[in-house]
Design a protein around this motif. Structure first.
Motif, short mmCIF file in Angstrom:
data_model
loop_
_atom_site.label_atom_id
_atom_site.label_comp_id
_atom_site.label_asym_id
_atom_site.label_seq_id
_atom_site.Cartn_x
_atom_site.Cartn_y
_atom_site.Cartn_z
N ARG A 37 0.84 -1.21 0.00
CA ARG A 37 0.00 0.00 0.00
C ARG A 37 0.87 1.26 0.00
O ARG A 37 0.53 2.26 -0.63
N GLN A 38 2.02 1.19 0.68
CA GLN A 38 2.93 2.35 0.68
C GLN A 38 3.50 2.58 -0.71
O GLN A 38 3.65 3.72 -1.15
N GLU A 39 3.81 1.49 -1.41
CA GLU A 39 4.32 1.62 -2.79
C GLU A 39 3.25 2.25 -3.69
O GLU A 39 3.55 3.07 -4.55
N ALA A 41 0.83 4.26 -2.69
CA ALA A 41 0.68 5.67 -2.30
C ALA A 41 1.80 6.52 -2.89
O ALA A 41 1.59 7.66 -3.29
N LYS A 42 3.01 5.91 -2.95
CA LYS A 42 4.16 6.66 -3.49
C LYS A 42 4.18 6.64 -5.02
O LYS A 42 5.09 7.20 -5.64
N LYS A 43 3.22 5.91 -5.59
CA LYS A 43 3.10 5.79 -7.06
C LYS A 43 4.38 5.26 -7.71
O LYS A 43 4.82 5.77 -8.76
N THR A 44 5.00 4.28 -7.07
CA THR A 44 6.22 3.69 -7.64
C THR A 44 5.83 2.68 -8.72
O THR A 44 4.65 2.31 -8.85
N GLY A 47 4.37 -0.27 -7.10
CA GLY A 47 3.02 0.09 -6.64
C GLY A 47 2.01 0.00 -7.77
O GLY A 47 0.89 -0.52 -7.60
N ASN A 48 2.42 0.45 -8.90
CA ASN A 48 1.58 0.42 -10.09
C ASN A 48 1.22 -1.01 -10.49
O ASN A 48 0.09 -1.31 -10.87
N LYS A 51 -1.15 -2.77 -7.65
CA LYS A 51 -2.44 -2.13 -7.39
C LYS A 51 -3.61 -2.94 -7.95
O LYS A 51 -4.62 -3.14 -7.28
N GLU A 68 10.17 -8.32 -2.86
CA GLU A 68 10.00 -7.17 -1.95
C GLU A 68 10.34 -7.55 -0.51
O GLU A 68 10.88 -6.77 0.25
#
Ligand code: AMP
Length: 195
Positions: A37-39, A41-44, A47-48, A51, A68
């Protein structure tokens, strides 16, 4: 080093209890869901990628999760212990974790499984969804998450039961009562680990 897993379905309180137990014993709290979720939020890049899995309530592929996890563990090698929250989610993750730990002469000493009836899980997650901001705390995705838990995650319990590392606590009680039981179980396991 003392490593343990807090195991349970979505809404069982494993996040809350992992936080409490890690504070009490000064362990590292490793929530894979929170990590991702942090990834997001940081739009890494990562994360992409993850999601779309989280939004649908399905498991992120093992190779991504393991990568990870290693990255995180490498950055926290000095921790006196780790509380795994949300990992492992299937049998392959469980056996890979044991193999990797074995090579480092480490092991998962204890798995605490939190048991809560499904209707209560749904109620809790819908309540949490009112202000959690989580894309997966809604009725449709929660149905999917429960199905994944039943079919892929819950069977992991047998793996730990067979190796006598499993303890169970009733989670449908006030947070402090559940925390007290978990603390007692962890303390006993630490004492055994030291002997
Ligand atoms: P949690 O915060 O543990 O409820 O996890 C939220 C979501 O993150 C899950 O529904 C999965 O999509 C993903 N996730 C968290 N941990 C894992 C894992 N160990 N393996 C695969 N997916 C995971």
């Amino acid at each position: 080093m003392f490593n343990m897993i807090l195991f349970g379905p979505p809404g069982s309180g494993k996040g809350t209890q992992s936080k409490l137990v890690s504070e009490t014993f000064e362990f590292l709290h490793l929530s894979t869901g929170e990590l991702f979720r942090q990834e997001i939020a940081k739009k890494t890049l990562i994360g992409n990628v993850v999601k779309k899995f989280i939004d649908r309530g399905i498991l992120i592929p093992d190779h991504i999760v393991m990568r990870e996890l290693y990255r995180y563990a490498l950055n926290h090698q000095d921790a006196p212990g780790i509380v795994f929250d949300g990992f492992p989610r299937n049998s392959d993750q469980a056996s890979t974790l044991d193999k990797v730990f074995h090579k480092k002469e480490l092991r998962i000493e204890l798995v605490v499984s939190i048991i809560v009836p499904e209707n209560i899980l749904m109620e809790r997650v819908l309540e949490r969804g009112k202000d959690s901001g989580r894309s997966d705390d809604n009725i449709e995705v929660m149905h999917k998450r429960l199905e994944i838990y039943r079919t892929q995650t819950h069977p992991v319990i047998d793996y730990y039961k067979k190796s006598h590392r499993l303890a169970e606590v009733a989670g449908n009680r006030p947070v402090e009562m559940v925390a007290k039981d978990i603390q007692y179980i962890v303390k006993a396991a630490i004492d055994k680990h030291i002997d």
